[in-house]
Design an enzyme around this catalytic site. Structure first.
Site, PDB file in Angstrom:
ATOM      1  N   ARG A  62       1.079  -1.380  -0.172  1.00 16.65           N
ATOM      2  CA  ARG A  62      -0.173  -0.158   0.262  1.00 16.65           C
ATOM      3  C   ARG A  62       0.862   1.225  -0.022  1.00 16.65           C
ATOM      4  NH1 ARG A  62      -3.700  -2.878   3.270  1.00 16.65           N
ATOM      5  NH2 ARG A  62      -5.897  -3.531   2.189  1.00 16.65           N
ATOM      6  N   ASP A 200       2.692 -24.414   3.911  1.00 14.18           N
ATOM      7  CA  ASP A 200       3.189 -24.926   5.045  1.00 14.18           C
ATOM      8  C   ASP A 200       4.489 -25.190   5.778  1.00 14.18           C
ATOM      9  OD1 ASP A 200       3.538 -26.755   7.838  1.00 14.18           O
ATOM     10  OD2 ASP A 200       1.567 -26.851   7.580  1.00 14.18           O
ATOM     11  N   HIS A 201       4.884 -23.880   5.746  1.00 17.98           N
ATOM     12  CA  HIS A 201       6.410 -23.921   5.981  1.00 17.98           C
ATOM     13  C   HIS A 201       7.512 -25.179   7.346  1.00 17.98           C
ATOM     14  CE1 HIS A 201       6.670 -21.768   9.938  1.00 17.98           C
ATOM     15  NE2 HIS A 201       7.567 -22.399  10.336  1.00 17.98           N
ATOM     16  N   GLU A 239       7.298 -24.205  22.040  1.00 14.58           N
ATOM     17  CA  GLU A 239       7.216 -23.012  21.688  1.00 14.58           C
ATOM     18  C   GLU A 239       8.129 -22.841  22.792  1.00 14.58           C
ATOM     19  OE1 GLU A 239       6.424 -20.870  17.907  1.00 14.58           O
ATOM     20  OE2 GLU A 239       4.946 -21.370  19.146  1.00 14.58           O
ATOM     21  N   ASP A 258      -3.290 -22.471  14.592  1.00  8.38           N
ATOM     22  CA  ASP A 258      -2.099 -21.779  14.696  1.00  8.38           C
ATOM     23  C   ASP A 258      -1.225 -22.963  13.987  1.00  8.38           C
ATOM     24  OD1 ASP A 258      -0.443 -19.424  14.308  1.00  8.38           O
ATOM     25  OD2 ASP A 258       0.948 -20.242  16.362  1.00  8.38           O
ATOM     26  N   HIS A 263       0.640 -27.323  11.076  1.00 10.12           N
ATOM     27  CA  HIS A 263       1.978 -28.332  10.539  1.00 10.12           C
ATOM     28  C   HIS A 263       2.181 -29.326  11.964  1.00 10.12           C
ATOM     29  CE1 HIS A 263       2.927 -23.894   9.757  1.00 10.12           C
ATOM     30  NE2 HIS A 263       3.016 -23.414  11.203  1.00 10.12           N
TER      31      HIS A 263
HETATM   32  C1  BG6 Z   1       4.409 -19.557  12.379  1.00 11.72           C
HETATM   33  C2  BG6 Z   1       3.306 -19.897  13.718  1.00 11.72           C
HETATM   34  O1  BG6 Z   1       3.192 -20.327  11.784  1.00 11.72           O
HETATM   35  O2  BG6 Z   1       5.445 -21.602  12.746  1.00 11.72           O
HETATM   36  C3  BG6 Z   1       3.680 -18.786  15.119  1.00 11.72           C
HETATM   37  O3  BG6 Z   1       2.187 -18.389  13.009  1.00 11.72           O
HETATM   38  C4  BG6 Z   1       4.799 -19.751  15.534  1.00 11.72           C
HETATM   39  O4  BG6 Z   1       3.167 -18.934  15.920  1.00 11.72           O
HETATM   40  C5  BG6 Z   1       5.659 -20.517  13.846  1.00 11.72           C
HETATM   41  O5  BG6 Z   1       5.718 -19.474  16.513  1.00 11.72           O
HETATM   42  C6  BG6 Z   1       6.497 -21.567  14.579  1.00 11.72           C
HETATM   43  O6  BG6 Z   1       7.768 -21.877  13.619  1.00 11.72           O
HETATM   44  P1  BG6 Z   1       8.987 -22.269  13.751  1.00 11.72           P
HETATM   45  O7  BG6 Z   1       9.887 -22.581  12.123  1.00 11.72           O
HETATM   46  O8  BG6 Z   1       9.374 -21.215  14.408  1.00 11.72           O
HETATM   47  O9  BG6 Z   1       9.048 -23.832  14.425  1.00 11.72           O
END
Ligand code: BG6
Length: 513
Positions: A62, A200-201, A239, A258, A263
């Protein structure tokens, strides 16, 4: 299988690399993800010589800023967040090809301008370019962006050729089944499924991919990988971080949406699916969907149900006091958002019938760790003890996904000495020791895969819907319950008592990873 290149049993995970000339367009160019992950990923691909010779990056946002300012912002992002230092020779080639287009996500004229900019690049280099749109904005604008990509013709550039447009969509992909279905419909009205890359990383993480290799490149596991030998499976995604500055997003999300729906379910699917016939995207995704379909509906009642949820209360992390969730900035005084969720799942197929799968994920837990632990059945009896009541330890195979990537196997061994006494010992394989520690970031792999059009490590539309179908009844139940049944756990602990109770009921307990 006539194509040996695609056969996992012959060629492992190796793939031919080589993307056509590409323009990556990032929507949400001023966002956190762009700075922390996307720009550094592109830089590292450039450093490894993996970008096509003709590569351009266009930030779309933007805020009206000139190209030069965006180039500066991008260089700063690389300096701050890249796993490897910014090298001037590499950056000086990338910087002039880093451009910026400003406009609203619902403004047709801005998309026309974007189209003209891309055509301008094509004219300049005298080649057709693939356009890869990366939607990294808040989900509220996913639909207008995708509609405008359709209306402007950008979505249909070079259809049917390797240069055809593609789109990467960041999470959250919907907030329940209905919204995920609606989003899939919007996307399908503009793009063919083969153009869509739902990210989905976790699938880009090295050790998650290694799970496929461990399972399907080693003959010793398959005979044991079933209800005859496996007692139960535990998947932990813990985490240390709390909600930080993200309460605005997290309050409307919670741990189930989340971390679990995406994941953790992906880790489960890869662990439990049947062997795919090949490594191509559809073979793997078909197996994942089949597995998700075999998961039984969860029981939601408060006592003896299959779910637990909790919020972190104040506690100690690494010896330092940390605030509870309710004291965090931006959290509603009556918030019922769960920062921890645990599920007990039953998979109703021949392989897994009767084997519980336990999933848990939480913020502000004792340690950052993601692991998949396969707990095998114990050896029958115990000829090494005076009484059979003294049980031998069960064998456990654990995949450490992060941070200390590796694999371990717990076995019983004889304690040296004249008596025959046993003790569980751990065999350890560490990625860092064997391969060094500078592995690519998940986003490098995923951006590259999308550029070459390989969707194996991305989520298919039906896959995301099935996963939402499993968790939506839980979300609805929790919504009606408000704070009733919402447990707490001290920050820095391994989670609430209600999560222990899910396992106690079967005589199991969570392992401390
Ligand atoms: C994200 C979540 O998809 O993954 C976050 O939105 C989370 O809340 C994160 O902290 C964790 O990813 P990673 O790669 O640090 O385990």
């Amino acid at each position: 299988m006539s194509d040996p290149e695609r056969h996992p049993f012959l060629h492992g995970l190796s793939k031919h690399r080589g993307a056509p000339p590409t323009v990556v367009v990032i929507f949400g160019a001023s966002g956190d993800l762009t700075a922390r992950k996307l720009v550094p990923a592109i830089y590292n691909l450039a450093l490894d010589g993996l970008l096509p010779a003709d590569f351009y990056l266009i930030g779309f946002g933007r805020k009206p800023i000139p190209d030069a300012e965006f180039q500066q912002v991008a260089a700063d992002a690389v300096r701050e967040f890249s796993r490897r230092e910014l090298q001037d020779d590499v950056w000086s080639r990338l910087a002039p090809r880093t451009l910026y287009v400003s406009g609203g996500y619902d403004e047709a004229a801005a998309f026309q301008q974007l189209a003209e900019r891309i055509e301008g690049i094509e004219k300049e280099i005298g080649q057709e370019m693939q356009t890869l749109f990366y939607i990294s904005t808040p989900p509220s604008v996913f639909a207008p962006i995708s509609e405008n990509l359709g209306a402007s013709g950008l979505a249909r550039r070079h259809v049917g050729r390797p240069q055809q447009s593609k789109v990467i969509i960041e999470k959250p992909f919907g907030k329940d089944l209905a919204s995920a279905q609606a989003l899939n419909r919007t996307i399908a009205s503009v793009f063919a499924e083969s153009q869509v890359f739902r990210i989905d990383h976790y699938l880009g993480k090295e050790t998650v991919q290694d799970l496929l290799v461990q399972r399907f490149a080693n003959a010793i596991f398959e005979p044991l990988w079933n209800r005859n030998f496996v007692d139960h499976v535990q998947i932990t995604v813990a985490e240390e971080v709390g909600v930080g500055t993200r309460a605005g997003y997290y309050e409307g999300s919670g741990a189930l949406r989340d971390m679990i729906q995406n994941h953790t379910m992906q880790l489960l699917a890869l662990t439990a699916m049947e062997p795919p016939v090949s490594l191509d995207a559809e073979s793997i995704r078909n197996e994942k969907v089949k597995l998700l379909q075999a998961i039984q509906p969860l029981r939601l009642e408060a006592a003896a149900g299959d779910v637990a949820r909790a919020q972190y209360a104040e506690g100690l992390l690494g010896g330092n006091p940390v605030a509870g969730y309710m004291q965090e900035d931006g959290v509603d005084a009556k918030s019922s958002t769960e920062t921890f969720a645990a599920l007990r799942l039953n998979i109703n197929n021949w392989r897994w019938h009767g084997v519980p799968f336990y999933l848990r994920s939480g913020k502000r837990m004792a340690r950052r760790v993601t692991e998949i632990a396969i707990r095998f059945k114990r050896a029958p009896g115990n000829i090494f003890a005076e009484s059979e009541r003294i049980q031998l330890a069960a064998n456990t195979l654990a995949f450490q996904i992060q941070p200390d990537e590796g694999m371990s196997l717990i076995l019983n061994a004889k304690i040296p000495g004249l008596e025959t006494r046993t003790q569980p010992v751990k065999m350890n394989f560490k990625y860092a020791t064997t391969f060094g520690s500078n592995t690519p970031e998940a986003y490098e792999r995923l951006v590259l895969d999308a550029m070459i059009g390989d969707s194996t490590l991305f989520i298919r539309g039906d896959e995301t819907e099935r996963s939402w179908q499993l968790v939506t009844p839980i979300l609805e139940h929790w919504r009606t319950q408000g704070r009733t049944g919402l447990d707490t756990y001290s920050a820095g602990s391994w989670g609430p008592k209600s999560a222990d109770a899910l396992l106690d009921a079967n005589g199991h307990s969570w392992r401390e990873p």
